[in-house]
Design an enzyme around this catalytic site. Structure first.
Site, PDB file in Angstrom:
ATOM      1  N   SER A   1      51.786  23.130  11.876  1.00 23.90           N
ATOM      2  CA  SER A   1      51.570  21.750  12.247  1.00 23.90           C
ATOM      3  C   SER A   1      52.777  20.834  11.982  1.00 23.90           C
ATOM      4  O   SER A   1      52.816  19.724  12.511  1.00 23.90           O
ATOM      5  CB  SER A   1      50.363  21.193  11.503  1.00 23.90           C
ATOM      6  OG  SER A   1      50.612  21.174  10.113  1.00 23.90           O
TER       7      SER A   1
ATOM      8  N   LYS B   1      56.969  14.190   7.271  1.00 24.85           N
ATOM      9  CA  LYS B   1      55.786  14.496   8.073  1.00 24.85           C
ATOM     10  C   LYS B   1      54.789  13.351   7.909  1.00 24.85           C
ATOM     11  O   LYS B   1      54.625  12.822   6.800  1.00 24.85           O
ATOM     12  CB  LYS B   1      55.190  15.826   7.598  1.00 24.85           C
ATOM     13  CG  LYS B   1      54.028  16.342   8.424  1.00 24.85           C
ATOM     14  CD  LYS B   1      53.618  17.738   7.948  1.00 24.85           C
ATOM     15  CE  LYS B   1      52.451  18.302   8.728  1.00 24.85           C
ATOM     16  NZ  LYS B   1      52.089  19.679   8.297  1.00 24.85           N
TER      17      LYS B   1
ATOM     18  N   SER C   1      52.249  26.070   8.097  1.00 26.03           N
ATOM     19  CA  SER C   1      52.741  24.897   8.833  1.00 26.03           C
ATOM     20  C   SER C   1      54.171  24.454   8.558  1.00 26.03           C
ATOM     21  O   SER C   1      54.688  23.612   9.278  1.00 26.03           O
ATOM     22  CB  SER C   1      51.811  23.717   8.583  1.00 26.03           C
ATOM     23  OG  SER C   1      50.732  23.814   9.472  1.00 26.03           O
TER      24      SER C   1
HETATM   25  N1  GLN Z   1      47.659  26.716  11.799  1.00 32.47           N
HETATM   26  C1  GLN Z   1      46.926  26.769  10.578  1.00 32.47           C
HETATM   27  C2  GLN Z   1      45.709  25.903  10.700  1.00 32.47           C
HETATM   28  O1  GLN Z   1      45.504  25.372  11.723  1.00 32.47           O
HETATM   29  C3  GLN Z   1      47.788  26.314   9.431  1.00 32.47           C
HETATM   30  C4  GLN Z   1      48.051  24.868   9.458  1.00 32.47           C
HETATM   31  C5  GLN Z   1      48.787  24.389   8.238  1.00 32.47           C
HETATM   32  O2  GLN Z   1      49.455  25.148   7.563  1.00 32.47           O
HETATM   33  N2  GLN Z   1      48.644  23.108   7.964  1.00 32.47           N
HETATM   34  O3  GLN Z   1      44.947  25.761   9.807  1.00 32.47           O
END
Ligand code: GLN
Length: 493
Positions: A155, A80, A179
């Site tokens: 994400s 990532k 995410s």
């Molecule tokens: N969708 C959640 C957020 O926007 C989690 C994102 C994540 O786990 N990095 O914060």
């Protein structure tokens, strides 16, 4: 044997060990696949063919010398793009870091590098990991390999899509509120969020430090275990990394933990995770998975985690609060983007941040700054932390009765690109995963069926450091079903 890019990591490892294939051949096959499918999937922000082949050659040479190598040696692993890679651009999906080349590796990257993993490229993500669809990336929209009109989740959507599109057998993601698990679910792959502190966060571009955790993604439970073995363990460079004693003696051995058998295990099914907002067909798939595990000898009972309903609201105070502080460092002075306008030193910071951050990130910085500001701290931040304690206690109580809990990973299957313009609708995508981060617990998402043509994920949650238990339950379930053997068909292949 099919094409090399179709191999799971465990299959590839065995063939590499027996020298039936070389790491160079495997890397070459993945790079070819990347070339063929990237135009439609767009999972990667950077491809490093030359570097990957060089790493593969090094592993082949080490093996030829008779060196004993860990299972991940020679396996392509996509990273990532919020993991710092020495000498390789690391953007976090943001304009503000568009040209940032880190001078050092994240601990996870350094460990994989030393173990001989091959890095074909860096995966797309929502800017600074804020989002659930990868649409918040400043650079491109990644598409779900099962349906190119739909999102891969986020994400870590690039990581999940790269695995699902068979660009690489393994990928690393990060999970602050879901995410790793939510994109794994939406792309029909396996993803594990470890216990907070099990995997070092050193060199992970911070979003919300008390919630962030790095973890593995792959097609199968064993593959994910293999990758976890390579990245878990104490790191003095991360002050929140768990010490050896806290982890118990037996720190790795995750691959060996993938044994079949759930006889006598106590499995709780918390009713709050099946309420309004969860698509009935998704709930039905998860309930069917619980029935299957009961048939295999587990004791399955309904239970309750009463504070679940407050988790989302509390998360969206705590995560922005931490993000507002973490992102203060992007000021155009030390590194990253700097505005071209001459505006004085305060103006330089303002202009740089205005030009460099996207709308979602700006909104969160503002919410977080507000929640931490004098007079509002008690009303918002402190109360959110109190809710966090209650959530943790709910889980502690549940784990006195149960070995693991089963829930949907995501309340819905992959949604259409552009469909969730409303920020609240987007945030609801993490309703089943966020409580786990709030309590610092481990959880795995494993495919448990399809609704129409789209994958559904089963989430298995465990007590702190119960990764081996999660892997065992997930592996048993996976072996009793065949979901992990289905693959999407992509145009041009
Ligand atoms: N969708 C959640 C957020 O926007 C989690 C994102 C994540 O786990 N990095 O914060």
């Amino acid at each position: 044997m099919g094409a090399l890019h179709e191999l799971t990591a465990v299959e590839a490892w065995r063939l590499l060990e027996r020298r039936e294939i070389s790491a160079r051949e495997l890397a070459g096959a993945c790079l070819q696949r990347i070339e063929a499918v990237e135009p439609s999937v767009r999972a990667l922000l950077t491809v490093d063919a030359e570097g990957a082949l060089r790493q593969a050659d090094t592993v082949d040479a080490r093996r030829a010398r008779g060196e004993a190598l860990p299972p991940v040696a020679g396996i392509p692993v996509v990273l990532k793009d919020n993991l710092c890679t020495e000498g390789m651009r690391t953007t976090a999906g943001s304009r503000i870091l568009e040209r940032f080349v880190p001078p050092y590796d994240a601990t996870v990257v350094a460990r994989l590098r030393a173990a001989g993993a091959v890095f074909p490229g860096k995966a797309n993500l929502d800017e600074f990991a804020m989002g659930s669809s990868t649409e918040n990336s400043a650079f491109q929209i990644t598409r779900n390999p099962w349906d190119l009109e739909r999102v891969p989740g986020g994400s870590s959507g690039g990581s999940a899509a790269a695995v699902a599109a068979q660009e690489c057998p393994l990928a690393v993601g990060s999970d602050t509120g879901g995410s790793i698990r939510q994109p794994a679910a939406l792309c029909g792959v396996v993803g594990l969020k470890p216990t907070y502190g099990l995997v070092s966060r050193y060199g992970l571009i911070a979003y919300a430090s008390s919630l962030d955790q790095i973890g593995p993604m792959g097609w199968t439970v064993q593959d994910v275990a293999l990758l976890l073995d390579a990245i878990a363990g104490h790191d003095p460079l991360d002050t929140t990394s768990l010490a050896g004693s806290a982890r118990g003696e037996d720190v790795t051995g995750y691959l060996e933990a993938c044994r079949e058998g759930v006889q006598g295990l106590r499995i709780g099914v918390p009713r709050e995770y099946f309420g309004a907002g969860v698509t009935p067909a998704v709930a039905a798939s998860v309930r069917a998975a619980a029935d299957l595990l009961a048939n295999l000898g587990a004791i399955v009972e309904e239970c309750s985690l009463p504070t679940t309903d407050y988790a989302l609201a509390a998360y969206y105070i705590i995560a922005p609060a931490e993000c507002s502080s973490n992102l203060a460092r992007y000021d155009g002075v030390k590194y990253g983007l700097r505005t071209r306008e001459l505006a004085g030193h305060v103006g330089l910071m303002e202009k740089t941040r205005d030009e460099g951050f996207g709308a979602e990130v700006k909104q969160r910085i503002m919410v977080g700054t507000y929640a931490l500001s004098h007079g509002y701290y008690d009303a918002y931040y402190r109360r959110a932390q109190q809710v966090r304690t209650l959530i943790r206690r709910d889980f502690e109580t549940a784990f006195k009765r149960f070995d693991v809990l089963l829930t949907p990973t995501s309340p819905d299957v992959a949604f259409r690109i552009g469909e969730r313009a409303d920020p609240l609708a987007m945030k609801l995508a993490d309703i089943c995963t966020i409580p786990v981060n709030m309590a610092g617990l481990p959880a795995i998402s494993v495919p448990c069926g399809f609704v129409d043509h789209l994958p559904v994920g089963l989430q298995v949650i465990g007590g702190a450091l119960q990764e081996r238990m999660l892997l065992r339950v997930a592996y048993t379930y996976e072996q009793a079903t065949g979901w992990h053997r289905r693959r999407p068909v992509l145009p041009g292949t």
